[in-house]
Write a protein that holds these residues in place. Structure first.
Motif, PDB file in Angstrom:
ATOM      1  N   THR A 142       0.988  -0.966  -0.276  1.00  0.00           N
ATOM      2  CA  THR A 142      -0.351  -0.191  -0.015  1.00  0.00           C
ATOM      3  C   THR A 142       0.938   1.267  -0.043  1.00  0.00           C
ATOM      4  O   THR A 142       0.341   2.415  -0.997  1.00  0.00           O
ATOM      5  CB  THR A 142      -0.746   0.208   1.045  1.00  0.00           C
ATOM      6  OG1 THR A 142       0.035   0.296   2.389  1.00  0.00           O
ATOM      7  CG2 THR A 142      -2.181  -0.850   1.172  1.00  0.00           C
ATOM      8  N   VAL A 143       2.094   1.246   0.919  1.00  0.00           N
ATOM      9  CA  VAL A 143       3.315   2.705   0.373  1.00  0.00           C
ATOM     10  C   VAL A 143       3.826   3.025  -1.028  1.00  0.00           C
ATOM     11  O   VAL A 143       3.103   3.788  -0.510  1.00  0.00           O
ATOM     12  CB  VAL A 143       3.745   1.924   1.662  1.00  0.00           C
ATOM     13  CG1 VAL A 143       5.009   3.475   1.484  1.00  0.00           C
ATOM     14  CG2 VAL A 143       3.538   2.645   3.183  1.00  0.00           C
ATOM     15  N   LEU A 144       3.604   1.732  -1.361  1.00  0.00           N
ATOM     16  CA  LEU A 144       4.681   1.815  -2.671  1.00  0.00           C
ATOM     17  C   LEU A 144       3.378   2.345  -3.728  1.00  0.00           C
ATOM     18  O   LEU A 144       3.842   2.709  -4.265  1.00  0.00           O
ATOM     19  CB  LEU A 144       4.957   0.270  -2.969  1.00  0.00           C
ATOM     20  CG  LEU A 144       6.214   0.345  -2.524  1.00  0.00           C
ATOM     21  CD1 LEU A 144       6.545  -1.441  -3.203  1.00  0.00           C
ATOM     22  CD2 LEU A 144       7.409   0.924  -2.563  1.00  0.00           C
ATOM     23  N   LEU A 145       2.331   1.714  -3.802  1.00  0.00           N
ATOM     24  CA  LEU A 145       1.098   2.114  -4.465  1.00  0.00           C
ATOM     25  C   LEU A 145       0.448   3.650  -4.633  1.00  0.00           C
ATOM     26  O   LEU A 145       0.585   3.735  -5.324  1.00  0.00           O
ATOM     27  CB  LEU A 145      -0.431   1.418  -4.251  1.00  0.00           C
ATOM     28  CG  LEU A 145      -1.249   0.979  -5.287  1.00  0.00           C
ATOM     29  CD1 LEU A 145      -0.429   1.021  -6.709  1.00  0.00           C
ATOM     30  CD2 LEU A 145      -2.785   0.237  -4.584  1.00  0.00           C
ATOM     31  N   ALA A 146       0.685   3.902  -2.710  1.00  0.00           N
ATOM     32  CA  ALA A 146       0.769   5.256  -2.565  1.00  0.00           C
ATOM     33  C   ALA A 146       1.179   6.043  -3.591  1.00  0.00           C
ATOM     34  O   ALA A 146       0.783   7.437  -3.957  1.00  0.00           O
ATOM     35  CB  ALA A 146       0.222   5.695  -0.937  1.00  0.00           C
ATOM     36  N   ASN A 147       3.162   5.506  -2.878  1.00  0.00           N
ATOM     37  CA  ASN A 147       3.563   6.293  -3.874  1.00  0.00           C
ATOM     38  C   ASN A 147       3.344   6.922  -4.765  1.00  0.00           C
ATOM     39  O   ASN A 147       3.786   7.802  -6.263  1.00  0.00           O
ATOM     40  CB  ASN A 147       5.657   5.646  -3.518  1.00  0.00           C
ATOM     41  CG  ASN A 147       5.450   6.882  -1.914  1.00  0.00           C
ATOM     42  OD1 ASN A 147       6.146   7.093  -1.855  1.00  0.00           O
ATOM     43  ND2 ASN A 147       5.640   5.890  -1.285  1.00  0.00           N
ATOM     44  N   LEU A 148       2.967   5.742  -6.340  1.00  0.00           N
ATOM     45  CA  LEU A 148       2.894   5.501  -7.318  1.00  0.00           C
ATOM     46  C   LEU A 148       1.862   6.516  -7.469  1.00  0.00           C
ATOM     47  O   LEU A 148       1.788   7.499  -8.467  1.00  0.00           O
ATOM     48  CB  LEU A 148       2.930   4.732  -8.065  1.00  0.00           C
ATOM     49  CG  LEU A 148       2.648   3.941  -8.994  1.00  0.00           C
ATOM     50  CD1 LEU A 148       3.613   4.295 -10.042  1.00  0.00           C
ATOM     51  CD2 LEU A 148       1.986   2.912  -9.493  1.00  0.00           C
ATOM     52  N   ILE A 149       0.519   5.957  -6.869  1.00  0.00           N
ATOM     53  CA  ILE A 149      -0.738   7.341  -7.018  1.00  0.00           C
ATOM     54  C   ILE A 149      -0.174   8.534  -7.051  1.00  0.00           C
ATOM     55  O   ILE A 149      -0.535   9.508  -7.605  1.00  0.00           O
ATOM     56  CB  ILE A 149      -1.034   7.150  -6.179  1.00  0.00           C
ATOM     57  CG1 ILE A 149      -1.898   5.779  -6.373  1.00  0.00           C
ATOM     58  CG2 ILE A 149      -2.747   7.369  -6.275  1.00  0.00           C
ATOM     59  CD1 ILE A 149      -3.315   5.069  -5.390  1.00  0.00           C
ATOM     60  N   ALA A 150       0.586   8.964  -5.702  1.00  0.00           N
ATOM     61  CA  ALA A 150       1.294  10.681  -5.775  1.00  0.00           C
ATOM     62  C   ALA A 150       2.241  10.749  -6.885  1.00  0.00           C
ATOM     63  O   ALA A 150       2.105  11.755  -7.884  1.00  0.00           O
ATOM     64  CB  ALA A 150       2.123  10.491  -4.350  1.00  0.00           C
ATOM     65  N   ASP A 151       2.533  10.269  -6.986  1.00  0.00           N
ATOM     66  CA  ASP A 151       3.547  10.603  -8.837  1.00  0.00           C
ATOM     67  C   ASP A 151       3.073  10.979  -9.671  1.00  0.00           C
ATOM     68  O   ASP A 151       2.919  12.444 -10.350  1.00  0.00           O
ATOM     69  CB  ASP A 151       5.081   9.495  -9.288  1.00  0.00           C
ATOM     70  CG  ASP A 151       5.656   9.343  -8.047  1.00  0.00           C
ATOM     71  OD1 ASP A 151       5.848  10.355  -7.444  1.00  0.00           O
ATOM     72  OD2 ASP A 151       6.376   8.346  -7.861  1.00  0.00           O
ATOM     73  N   LEU A 152       1.737  10.600  -9.937  1.00  0.00           N
ATOM     74  CA  LEU A 152       0.898  10.145 -11.043  1.00  0.00           C
ATOM     75  C   LEU A 152       0.183  11.524 -11.160  1.00  0.00           C
ATOM     76  O   LEU A 152      -0.500  12.209 -11.920  1.00  0.00           O
ATOM     77  CB  LEU A 152      -0.112   9.042 -11.015  1.00  0.00           C
ATOM     78  CG  LEU A 152       1.194   7.976 -12.028  1.00  0.00           C
ATOM     79  CD1 LEU A 152      -0.305   6.401 -12.030  1.00  0.00           C
ATOM     80  CD2 LEU A 152       1.136   7.685 -13.110  1.00  0.00           C
ATOM     81  N   LEU A 153      -0.332  11.611 -10.115  1.00  0.00           N
ATOM     82  CA  LEU A 153      -0.835  13.189  -9.898  1.00  0.00           C
ATOM     83  C   LEU A 153      -0.339  14.413  -9.497  1.00  0.00           C
ATOM     84  O   LEU A 153      -1.029  15.697 -10.378  1.00  0.00           O
ATOM     85  CB  LEU A 153      -1.292  13.329  -8.428  1.00  0.00           C
ATOM     86  CG  LEU A 153      -2.387  12.005  -7.857  1.00  0.00           C
ATOM     87  CD1 LEU A 153      -3.139  11.822  -6.464  1.00  0.00           C
ATOM     88  CD2 LEU A 153      -4.063  12.311  -8.167  1.00  0.00           C
ATOM     89  N   ASN A 154       0.678  14.036  -9.103  1.00  0.00           N
ATOM     90  CA  ASN A 154       1.534  15.190  -9.553  1.00  0.00           C
ATOM     91  C   ASN A 154       2.018  15.588 -10.634  1.00  0.00           C
ATOM     92  O   ASN A 154       1.787  16.883 -11.190  1.00  0.00           O
ATOM     93  CB  ASN A 154       3.201  15.248  -8.558  1.00  0.00           C
ATOM     94  CG  ASN A 154       2.455  15.543  -7.289  1.00  0.00           C
ATOM     95  OD1 ASN A 154       1.922  16.204  -6.390  1.00  0.00           O
ATOM     96  ND2 ASN A 154       3.819  14.923  -6.003  1.00  0.00           N
ATOM     97  N   LEU A 155       1.688  14.716 -11.801  1.00  0.00           N
ATOM     98  CA  LEU A 155       2.432  14.815 -13.151  1.00  0.00           C
ATOM     99  C   LEU A 155       1.116  15.213 -13.611  1.00  0.00           C
ATOM    100  O   LEU A 155       1.614  16.037 -14.589  1.00  0.00           O
ATOM    101  CB  LEU A 155       2.937  13.491 -13.877  1.00  0.00           C
ATOM    102  CG  LEU A 155       3.234  13.295 -15.140  1.00  0.00           C
ATOM    103  CD1 LEU A 155       5.157  13.734 -14.591  1.00  0.00           C
ATOM    104  CD2 LEU A 155       3.530  11.870 -15.141  1.00  0.00           C
ATOM    105  N   LEU A 156       0.003  14.480 -13.197  1.00  0.00           N
ATOM    106  CA  LEU A 156      -1.474  15.368 -13.694  1.00  0.00           C
ATOM    107  C   LEU A 156      -1.970  16.921 -13.105  1.00  0.00           C
ATOM    108  O   LEU A 156      -1.855  17.343 -13.823  1.00  0.00           O
ATOM    109  CB  LEU A 156      -2.256  14.291 -12.554  1.00  0.00           C
ATOM    110  CG  LEU A 156      -3.859  14.850 -13.492  1.00  0.00           C
ATOM    111  CD1 LEU A 156      -4.035  14.394 -15.254  1.00  0.00           C
ATOM    112  CD2 LEU A 156      -5.040  14.262 -12.951  1.00  0.00           C
ATOM    113  N   LEU A 157      -1.459  17.190 -12.178  1.00  0.00           N
ATOM    114  CA  LEU A 157      -1.898  18.504 -11.506  1.00  0.00           C
ATOM    115  C   LEU A 157      -0.489  19.969 -12.341  1.00  0.00           C
ATOM    116  O   LEU A 157      -0.788  20.549 -12.322  1.00  0.00           O
ATOM    117  CB  LEU A 157      -1.754  18.517  -9.861  1.00  0.00           C
ATOM    118  CG  LEU A 157      -3.436  17.583  -9.681  1.00  0.00           C
ATOM    119  CD1 LEU A 157      -3.501  17.940  -8.232  1.00  0.00           C
ATOM    120  CD2 LEU A 157      -4.249  18.129 -10.493  1.00  0.00           C
TER     121      LEU A 157
END
Length: 328
Positions: free
Chosen positions: A302-317
């Protein structure tokens, strides 16, 4: 795309390392679950039973054979047999506890994030106002409290003294679990105090982080230009200041969600809530390696998945990150 593939490769490698450590660390400790159970029975178990128990826990054969069997079992969703509730599979206990923790800590995280971000945004926008001078010191004080103090105060005041809420558990034991109004109402009623204890502590951190970020951004040249152009205060607040100040907060939220399945140990113990924190404590006390390994593996994922989601969200925003990733 190359940026995303690089991040995926990194997280897959990190998960593989975590999986390997998750296997070897318990086996570097003296003894095993079967030996612990044998000692607790004070010699009333035969050697044949001990060998069968060791095989059931995956501690027979060479270390390499155990590792291969461990990986194969994981691919089939088998985390092993629990010693606390033998012969119940550890995966069943893990899923049961994870559901309650996800509800309790997940809802508390979302509530504290929403309220804290709103308070921090308004406190920065109206810096020095009554709202700022009242709520900022209060949230600083609450942020300094420990979970044990808040949980015990709420339990003593609202459950023991006023008797407005139950002393603990996730729902009324007289009810049959199911998707009906009586059970859902009981779950919500029993969750009020545990939720409140988590939210009260967490609001302050989000408030202060958002406030400090907003104050720095309000001094930027593009905010001054927006005001000079005659844009409304609401538009400057939400479209220019808050939008940019939210970027680090979203990263923090994603990372916080990664640790949601770590449980809220103190809160769950105080309110006797059947979450991962309470179950993990019992597993550590009983040396339930299967449950502990499963919990650590779930938390790592879950921590690794959350980091990946954070990277994608920052890339999107943030368009600036997209430009950099294309140039890389």
């Amino acid at each position: 795309m190359r940026f995303i593939l690089r991040r995926l490769g990194f997280y897959c490698a990190a998960f593989a390392v975590a999986l390997t450590l998750n296997f070897f660390i318990p086996r570097l400790m003296p003894g095993d679950p079967a030996a612990t159970l044998f000692v607790s029975l004070r010699g009333r178990m035969s050697q044949q039973s001990l060998d069968a128990m060791r095989a059931a826990y995956g501690f027979d054969g060479s270390l390499w054979d155990q590792f291969v069997a461990y990986v194969i079992r994981l691919l089939h969703g088998d985390l092993g047999v629990s010693t606390v509730n033998f012969p119940q599979p550890a995966s069943e206990m893990l899923l049961y506890a994870a559901g309650w923790t996800l509800f309790l800590v997940g809802v508390a995280t979302l509530l504290s994030f929403g309220v804290g971000i709103l308070f921090g945004m308004l406190a920065a926008w109206r810096r020095g106002s009554f709202f700022d001078t009242l709520f900022t010191p209060v949230n600083v004080m609450l942020n300094a409290f420990t979970p044990a103090v808040v949980a015990l105060l709420l339990l003593y005041g609202f459950a023991l003294q006023l008797e407005w809420f139950p002393l603990g558990r996730a729902y009324n034991i007289d009810l049959e679990p199911g998707w009906n109004m009586a059970f859902i109402g009981s779950v919500l009623y029993h969750s009020v105090l545990p939720l409140a204890s988590l939210v009260i502590i967490a609001i302050g951190g989000w408030h202060l982080s958002m406030r400090n970020t907003m104050i720095n951004l309000l001094n930027e040249d593009y905010i001054t230009l927006a005001r000079a152009k005659g844009l409304s205060g609401r538009r400057i607040l939400f479209r220019y200041a808050a939008r940019n100040a939210m970027l680090p907060q979203i990263t923090s939220l994603a990372l916080t969600f990664g640790f949601v399945l770590g449980g809220a140990l103190i809160t769950e113990v105080v309110f006797n809530y059947p979450g991962l924190g309470k179950f993990t404590l019992a597993a550590i006390e009983k040396r339930d390696y299967a449950f502990i390994q499963g919990q650590l593996l779930l938390l790592t994922f879950t921590v690794l998945l959350a980091n990946l989601i954070a990277d994608l969200l920052n890339l999107l925003l943030d368009p600036r990150l997209r430009d950099r990733s294309e140039l890389a």
